[in-house]
Design an enzyme around this catalytic site. Structure first.
Site, PDB file in Angstrom:
ATOM      1  N   LYS A  14       0.821  -1.213   0.000  1.00 36.17           N
ATOM      2  CA  LYS A  14       0.000   0.000   0.000  1.00 36.17           C
ATOM      3  C   LYS A  14       0.860   1.270   0.000  1.00 36.17           C
ATOM      4  CE  LYS A  14      -2.444  -0.973   3.756  1.00 36.17           C
ATOM      5  NZ  LYS A  14      -1.945  -2.297   4.187  1.00 36.17           N
ATOM      6  N   ARG A  91     -10.316   0.082   8.079  1.00 34.02           N
ATOM      7  CA  ARG A  91      -9.845  -1.264   8.394  1.00 34.02           C
ATOM      8  C   ARG A  91     -10.960  -2.111   8.998  1.00 34.02           C
ATOM      9  NH1 ARG A  91      -4.062   0.213   8.846  1.00 34.02           N
ATOM     10  NH2 ARG A  91      -2.811  -1.679   8.946  1.00 34.02           N
ATOM     11  N   ARG A 130      11.186  -6.249   5.775  1.00 35.97           N
ATOM     12  CA  ARG A 130      11.021  -4.831   6.104  1.00 35.97           C
ATOM     13  C   ARG A 130      11.432  -4.567   7.550  1.00 35.97           C
ATOM     14  NH1 ARG A 130       5.176  -2.111   5.507  1.00 35.97           N
ATOM     15  NH2 ARG A 130       4.834  -2.847   7.613  1.00 35.97           N
ATOM     16  N   ARG A 136      10.473  -0.754  12.805  1.00 34.25           N
ATOM     17  CA  ARG A 136       9.106  -0.663  13.315  1.00 34.25           C
ATOM     18  C   ARG A 136       8.871  -1.698  14.407  1.00 34.25           C
ATOM     19  NH1 ARG A 136       4.541   0.256   8.724  1.00 34.25           N
ATOM     20  NH2 ARG A 136       3.381  -1.011  10.225  1.00 34.25           N
ATOM     21  N   ARG A 147      -1.037  -9.465  13.281  1.00 35.84           N
ATOM     22  CA  ARG A 147      -1.619  -8.461  12.374  1.00 35.84           C
ATOM     23  C   ARG A 147      -2.338  -9.132  11.209  1.00 35.84           C
ATOM     24  NH1 ARG A 147       3.524  -5.466  11.063  1.00 35.84           N
ATOM     25  NH2 ARG A 147       2.332  -4.062   9.738  1.00 35.84           N
TER      26      ARG A 147
HETATM   27  P1  AMP Z   1      -0.018   0.468   9.006  1.00 37.89           P
HETATM   28  O1  AMP Z   1       1.153   1.385   8.939  1.00 37.89           O
HETATM   29  O2  AMP Z   1      -1.163   0.895   8.123  1.00 37.89           O
HETATM   30  O3  AMP Z   1       0.352  -0.980   8.804  1.00 37.89           O
HETATM   31  O4  AMP Z   1      -0.593   0.566  10.500  1.00 37.89           O
HETATM   32  C1  AMP Z   1       0.185   0.163  11.613  1.00 37.89           C
HETATM   33  C2  AMP Z   1      -0.715  -0.055  12.833  1.00 37.89           C
HETATM   34  O5  AMP Z   1      -1.422   1.157  13.149  1.00 37.89           O
HETATM   35  C3  AMP Z   1      -1.822  -1.097  12.647  1.00 37.89           C
HETATM   36  O6  AMP Z   1      -1.356  -2.413  12.863  1.00 37.89           O
HETATM   37  C4  AMP Z   1      -2.829  -0.653  13.704  1.00 37.89           C
HETATM   38  O7  AMP Z   1      -2.404  -1.020  15.004  1.00 37.89           O
HETATM   39  C5  AMP Z   1      -2.731   0.869  13.612  1.00 37.89           C
HETATM   40  N1  AMP Z   1      -3.707   1.408  12.630  1.00 37.89           N
HETATM   41  C6  AMP Z   1      -3.412   2.057  11.450  1.00 37.89           C
HETATM   42  N2  AMP Z   1      -4.534   2.392  10.789  1.00 37.89           N
HETATM   43  C7  AMP Z   1      -5.569   1.939  11.557  1.00 37.89           C
HETATM   44  C8  AMP Z   1      -6.985   1.943  11.396  1.00 37.89           C
HETATM   45  N3  AMP Z   1      -7.574   2.481  10.315  1.00 37.89           N
HETATM   46  N4  AMP Z   1      -7.732   1.383  12.384  1.00 37.89           N
HETATM   47  C9  AMP Z   1      -7.170   0.847  13.485  1.00 37.89           C
HETATM   48  N5  AMP Z   1      -5.844   0.784  13.685  1.00 37.89           N
HETATM   49  C10 AMP Z   1      -5.040   1.320  12.737  1.00 37.89           C
END
Ligand code: AMP
Length: 192
Positions: A14, A91, A130, A136, A147
């Site tokens: 993404k 999400r 990654r 991270r 996840r």
């Molecule tokens: P990402 O960078 O999109 O993979 O997001 C990393 C983490 O942030 C996720 O595993 C969630 O813990 C949190 N997070 C990001 N976007 C959302 C969302 N729309 N709803 C809930 N948690 C989120």
């Protein structure tokens, strides 16, 4: 205004494909993961709450996440005028319904959902790789597994939601970044 949701599991590409979309279509990019990581880095109250969920591989509760997104949209009303790439949001079905309302209130709507489809084994490989570079806190094997479980139980039902809305464009997310982006362009241009 053209709003695009880039949708897929963690590690589906993404972020990488968002960079191409920004460069090609001049849309405003909102990555909710980046928004949360910025709060964590700055040590805000929200950052402290977010950190506990993120490190555990869990989703931030819907109500909080929806308020955060509404705030980002309000604070960037000018910059988002041409349209937004929503990366990492929605999400959950509840978030998708809230996004529909939020955009309708702003006289707008989701125009296309780009669904990057990648097999789990490949996702795990990519995320482990990654993790070695990103630093991270959630890119370690235990949290990655969690996840992906969260993705399959809470997020993947959104595919059917957006198929029913006639907005879902399935993209084969394995292969070269350029080839994948070429497919994305076709899906976007067909709806512009
Ligand atoms: P990402 O960078 O999109 O993979 O997001 C990393 C983490 O942030 C996720 O595993 C969630 O813990 C949190 N997070 C990001 N976007 C959302 C969302 N729309 N709803 C809930 N948690 C989120």
């Amino acid at each position: 205004m053209f709003n695009l949701v880039i949708f897929g599991a963690p590690g589906s590409g993404k972020g990488t494909q968002s960079e191409r979309l920004i460069a090609n279509y001049g849309l405003y990019h909102i990555s909710t993961g980046d928004v949360l990581r910025d709060h964590i880095k700055r040590g805000t109250e929200l950052g402290k709450i977010a950190d506990s969920y993120i490190s555990d591989g869990k989703l931030i509760p819907d109500e909080l996440m929806i308020n955060i997104l509404a705030d980002v949209l309000d604070k960037n009303a000018d910059a988002t005028r041409n349209g937004v790439i929503f990366d990492g949001f929605p999400r959950t079905i509840e978030q998708a319904k809230a996004l529909k309302v939020m955009l309708a209130e702003r006289g707008s709507q989701v125009n296309v959902v780009i669904g990057l489809e990648v097999p789990d084994e490949e996702l795990i490989d990519r995320l482990v790789k990654r993790g070695k570079e990103s630093g991270r806190s959630d890119d370690n094997l235990e949290t990655i597994t969690k996840r992906l479980e969260v993705y399959h139980s809470q997020t993947s039902p959104l595919r059917d939601f957006y198929v029913a809305e006639g907005l879902y464009a399935a993209i084969h997310g394995s292969g070269s970044i350029d080839d994948i982006f070429a497919d994305i362009r076709k899906a976007v241009d067909a709806r512009k």
